[in-house]
Motif scaffolding. Structure first.
Motif, PDB file in Angstrom:
ATOM      1  N   PRO A   1       0.886  -1.441  -0.045  1.00 12.54           N
ATOM      2  CA  PRO A   1      -0.026   0.175   0.066  1.00 12.54           C
ATOM      3  C   PRO A   1       0.933   1.377   0.055  1.00 12.54           C
ATOM      4  CG  PRO A   1      -0.078  -1.089   2.164  1.00 12.54           C
ATOM      5  CD  PRO A   1       0.509  -1.935   1.137  1.00 12.54           C
ATOM      6  N   ASN A   2       0.242   2.137  -0.860  1.00 10.43           N
ATOM      7  CA  ASN A   2       1.071   3.583  -0.754  1.00 10.43           C
ATOM      8  C   ASN A   2       2.619   3.427  -1.222  1.00 10.43           C
ATOM      9  OD1 ASN A   2      -1.292   4.913   0.401  1.00 10.43           O
ATOM     10  ND2 ASN A   2      -0.638   4.462   2.268  1.00 10.43           N
ATOM     11  N   GLN A   3       2.778   2.251  -1.992  1.00 12.65           N
ATOM     12  CA  GLN A   3       4.014   2.251  -2.663  1.00 12.65           C
ATOM     13  C   GLN A   3       4.162   2.295  -3.891  1.00 12.65           C
ATOM     14  OE1 GLN A   3       7.039   2.085  -0.599  1.00 12.65           O
ATOM     15  NE2 GLN A   3       5.589   2.573   0.780  1.00 12.65           N
ATOM     16  N   THR A   4       3.086   2.781  -4.909  1.00 15.35           N
ATOM     17  CA  THR A   4       3.159   2.907  -6.265  1.00 15.35           C
ATOM     18  C   THR A   4       4.119   4.252  -6.461  1.00 15.35           C
ATOM     19  OG1 THR A   4       1.307   4.420  -6.345  1.00 15.35           O
ATOM     20  CG2 THR A   4       0.912   1.958  -6.824  1.00 15.35           C
ATOM     21  N   GLN A   5       4.928   3.752  -7.696  1.00 13.10           N
ATOM     22  CA  GLN A   5       5.971   4.732  -7.925  1.00 13.10           C
ATOM     23  C   GLN A   5       5.512   5.557  -9.102  1.00 13.10           C
ATOM     24  OE1 GLN A   5      10.083   3.713  -7.807  1.00 13.10           O
ATOM     25  NE2 GLN A   5       9.645   2.339  -5.898  1.00 13.10           N
ATOM     26  N   LYS A   6       6.016   6.834  -9.303  1.00 13.36           N
ATOM     27  CA  LYS A   6       5.905   7.723 -10.290  1.00 13.36           C
ATOM     28  C   LYS A   6       7.283   8.534 -10.599  1.00 13.36           C
ATOM     29  CE  LYS A   6       2.805  11.623 -11.756  1.00 13.36           C
ATOM     30  NZ  LYS A   6       1.737  12.336 -11.426  1.00 13.36           N
ATOM     31  N   ARG A   7       7.800   8.430 -11.833  1.00 11.45           N
ATOM     32  CA  ARG A   7       8.922   9.161 -11.916  1.00 11.45           C
ATOM     33  C   ARG A   7       8.717  10.485 -12.274  1.00 11.45           C
ATOM     34  NH1 ARG A   7      13.599   7.092 -13.811  1.00 11.45           N
ATOM     35  NH2 ARG A   7      12.592   5.172 -14.124  1.00 11.45           N
ATOM     36  N   VAL A   8       9.847  11.277 -11.652  1.00 11.22           N
ATOM     37  CA  VAL A   8       9.727  12.745 -11.593  1.00 11.22           C
ATOM     38  C   VAL A   8      11.138  13.054 -11.958  1.00 11.22           C
ATOM     39  CG1 VAL A   8       8.006  13.136  -9.919  1.00 11.22           C
ATOM     40  CG2 VAL A   8      10.325  13.019  -8.948  1.00 11.22           C
ATOM     41  N   ASN A   9      11.393  14.164 -12.401  1.00  8.27           N
ATOM     42  CA  ASN A   9      12.729  14.843 -12.998  1.00  8.27           C
ATOM     43  C   ASN A   9      12.895  16.035 -11.994  1.00  8.27           C
ATOM     44  OD1 ASN A   9      13.201  12.952 -15.004  1.00  8.27           O
ATOM     45  ND2 ASN A   9      11.733  14.224 -16.240  1.00  8.27           N
ATOM     46  N   VAL A  10      14.055  15.944 -11.356  1.00  7.44           N
ATOM     47  CA  VAL A  10      14.475  17.266 -10.537  1.00  7.44           C
ATOM     48  C   VAL A  10      15.680  17.737 -11.047  1.00  7.44           C
ATOM     49  CG1 VAL A  10      14.863  18.074  -8.267  1.00  7.44           C
ATOM     50  CG2 VAL A  10      13.096  16.140  -8.818  1.00  7.44           C
ATOM     51  N   ASP A  11      16.089  18.826 -11.139  1.00  4.28           N
ATOM     52  CA  ASP A  11      17.317  19.364 -11.380  1.00  4.28           C
ATOM     53  C   ASP A  11      17.996  19.961 -10.252  1.00  4.28           C
ATOM     54  OD1 ASP A  11      17.070  19.027 -14.216  1.00  4.28           O
ATOM     55  OD2 ASP A  11      15.755  20.972 -14.446  1.00  4.28           O
ATOM     56  N   PHE A  12      19.163  19.617 -10.019  1.00  2.00           N
ATOM     57  CA  PHE A  12      20.008  20.152  -8.818  1.00  2.00           C
ATOM     58  C   PHE A  12      21.085  20.736  -9.295  1.00  2.00           C
ATOM     59  CE2 PHE A  12      17.829  15.878  -7.242  1.00  2.00           C
ATOM     60  CZ  PHE A  12      17.201  16.348  -6.198  1.00  2.00           C
ATOM     61  N   PRO A  13      21.715  21.603  -8.315  1.00  2.00           N
ATOM     62  CA  PRO A  13      22.913  22.158  -8.883  1.00  2.00           C
ATOM     63  C   PRO A  13      23.925  21.257  -8.497  1.00  2.00           C
ATOM     64  CG  PRO A  13      21.614  23.496  -6.921  1.00  2.00           C
ATOM     65  CD  PRO A  13      21.017  22.302  -7.294  1.00  2.00           C
ATOM     66  N   THR A  14      25.143  21.455  -9.324  1.00  2.00           N
ATOM     67  CA  THR A  14      26.278  20.448  -9.437  1.00  2.00           C
ATOM     68  C   THR A  14      26.847  20.108  -7.852  1.00  2.00           C
ATOM     69  OG1 THR A  14      26.699  21.398 -11.651  1.00  2.00           O
ATOM     70  CG2 THR A  14      28.593  20.068 -10.435  1.00  2.00           C
ATOM     71  N   TRP A  15      27.046  21.454  -7.187  1.00  2.00           N
ATOM     72  CA  TRP A  15      27.593  21.154  -5.772  1.00  2.00           C
ATOM     73  C   TRP A  15      26.755  20.324  -5.020  1.00  2.00           C
ATOM     74  CZ3 TRP A  15      24.912  22.090  -1.360  1.00  2.00           C
ATOM     75  CH2 TRP A  15      23.697  22.922  -1.611  1.00  2.00           C
ATOM     76  N   MET A  16      25.233  20.159  -5.382  1.00  2.00           N
ATOM     77  CA  MET A  16      24.520  19.312  -4.530  1.00  2.00           C
ATOM     78  C   MET A  16      24.603  17.995  -4.957  1.00  2.00           C
ATOM     79  SD  MET A  16      20.353  20.165  -3.883  1.00  2.00           S
ATOM     80  CE  MET A  16      20.670  21.826  -3.351  1.00  2.00           C
ATOM     81  N   ILE A  17      24.530  17.668  -6.334  1.00  2.00           N
ATOM     82  CA  ILE A  17      24.810  16.434  -6.711  1.00  2.00           C
ATOM     83  C   ILE A  17      26.196  15.855  -6.152  1.00  2.00           C
ATOM     84  CG2 ILE A  17      25.398  14.839  -8.840  1.00  2.00           C
ATOM     85  CD1 ILE A  17      22.512  15.883  -8.767  1.00  2.00           C
ATOM     86  N   GLU A  18      27.455  16.615  -6.174  1.00  2.00           N
ATOM     87  CA  GLU A  18      28.763  16.237  -5.869  1.00  2.00           C
ATOM     88  C   GLU A  18      28.449  15.765  -4.329  1.00  2.00           C
ATOM     89  OE1 GLU A  18      31.102  19.232  -6.741  1.00  2.00           O
ATOM     90  OE2 GLU A  18      31.145  18.802  -8.664  1.00  2.00           O
ATOM     91  N   SER A  19      27.891  16.451  -3.578  1.00  2.00           N
ATOM     92  CA  SER A  19      27.438  16.254  -2.021  1.00  2.00           C
ATOM     93  C   SER A  19      26.849  15.045  -1.810  1.00  2.00           C
ATOM     94  CB  SER A  19      26.953  17.390  -1.340  1.00  2.00           C
ATOM     95  OG  SER A  19      27.934  18.600  -1.347  1.00  2.00           O
ATOM     96  N   LEU A  20      25.585  14.846  -2.696  1.00  2.00           N
ATOM     97  CA  LEU A  20      24.996  13.597  -2.570  1.00  2.00           C
ATOM     98  C   LEU A  20      25.709  12.411  -2.872  1.00  2.00           C
ATOM     99  CD1 LEU A  20      21.763  14.750  -4.204  1.00  2.00           C
ATOM    100  CD2 LEU A  20      21.939  13.689  -1.977  1.00  2.00           C
ATOM    101  N   ASP A  21      26.505  12.576  -4.040  1.00  2.00           N
ATOM    102  CA  ASP A  21      27.498  11.457  -4.471  1.00  2.00           C
ATOM    103  C   ASP A  21      28.439  11.077  -3.385  1.00  2.00           C
ATOM    104  OD1 ASP A  21      26.061  11.111  -6.841  1.00  2.00           O
ATOM    105  OD2 ASP A  21      27.581  11.986  -8.087  1.00  2.00           O
ATOM    106  N   LYS A  22      29.152  11.797  -2.638  1.00  2.00           N
ATOM    107  CA  LYS A  22      29.937  11.730  -1.785  1.00  2.00           C
ATOM    108  C   LYS A  22      29.332  10.965  -0.389  1.00  2.00           C
ATOM    109  CE  LYS A  22      33.030  15.548  -2.488  1.00  2.00           C
ATOM    110  NZ  LYS A  22      33.625  16.795  -1.932  1.00  2.00           N
ATOM    111  N   GLU A  23      28.057  11.396  -0.163  1.00  2.00           N
ATOM    112  CA  GLU A  23      27.588  10.882   1.052  1.00  2.00           C
ATOM    113  C   GLU A  23      26.909   9.511   0.632  1.00  2.00           C
ATOM    114  OE1 GLU A  23      26.104  10.731   4.851  1.00  2.00           O
ATOM    115  OE2 GLU A  23      27.701  11.973   4.003  1.00  2.00           O
ATOM    116  N   ALA A  24      26.281   9.331  -0.478  1.00  2.00           N
ATOM    117  CA  ALA A  24      25.811   8.041  -0.929  1.00  2.00           C
ATOM    118  C   ALA A  24      26.998   6.959  -0.939  1.00  2.00           C
ATOM    119  CB  ALA A  24      25.180   7.999  -2.466  1.00  2.00           C
ATOM    120  N   THR A  25      28.228   7.345  -1.572  1.00  5.65           N
ATOM    121  CA  THR A  25      29.460   6.519  -1.573  1.00  5.65           C
ATOM    122  C   THR A  25      29.893   6.143  -0.287  1.00  5.65           C
ATOM    123  OG1 THR A  25      30.312   7.378  -3.703  1.00  5.65           O
ATOM    124  CG2 THR A  25      31.882   6.305  -2.409  1.00  5.65           C
TER     125      THR A  25
END
Length: 84
Positions: free
Chosen positions: A29-53
């Motif tokens: 329940p409540n787990q159907t997925q819907k694709r969305v596109n979100v634009d992030f600044p480069t610095w945010m992507i780099e920070s997300l990637d570091k934390e994810a790694t």
């Protein structure tokens, strides 16, 4: 199989009841997925990637977890404010 029979089988621990279930139609329940596109600044992507790694997860996973935590916190805060 009727619900009573399934309950009895489960209660008596006669066998694994999973064999009695049709798992092909199961939905979370409540787990159907819907694709969305979100634009992030480069610095945010780099920070997300570091934390994810660092955590050993994907960028998508960390974004989902953080958003879910924030939404739960927001919901909790709203319900707390109503009870005061």
């Amino acid at each position: 199989m009727k619900a009573k029979s399934l309950d009895k089988k489960f209660d008596d621990n006669q066998s694994d009841i999973v064999d009695e279930l049709d798992l092909s139609t199961i939905k979370r329940p409540n787990q159907t997925q819907k694709r969305v596109n979100v634009d992030f600044p480069t610095w945010m992507i780099e920070s997300l990637d570091k934390e994810a790694t660092r955590l050993g997860v994907t960028r998508q996973s960390i974004i989902k977890v953080w958003l879910a935590e924030r939404l739960e916190q927001s919901t909790f805060n709203k319900s707390s404010n109503r009870t005061q």
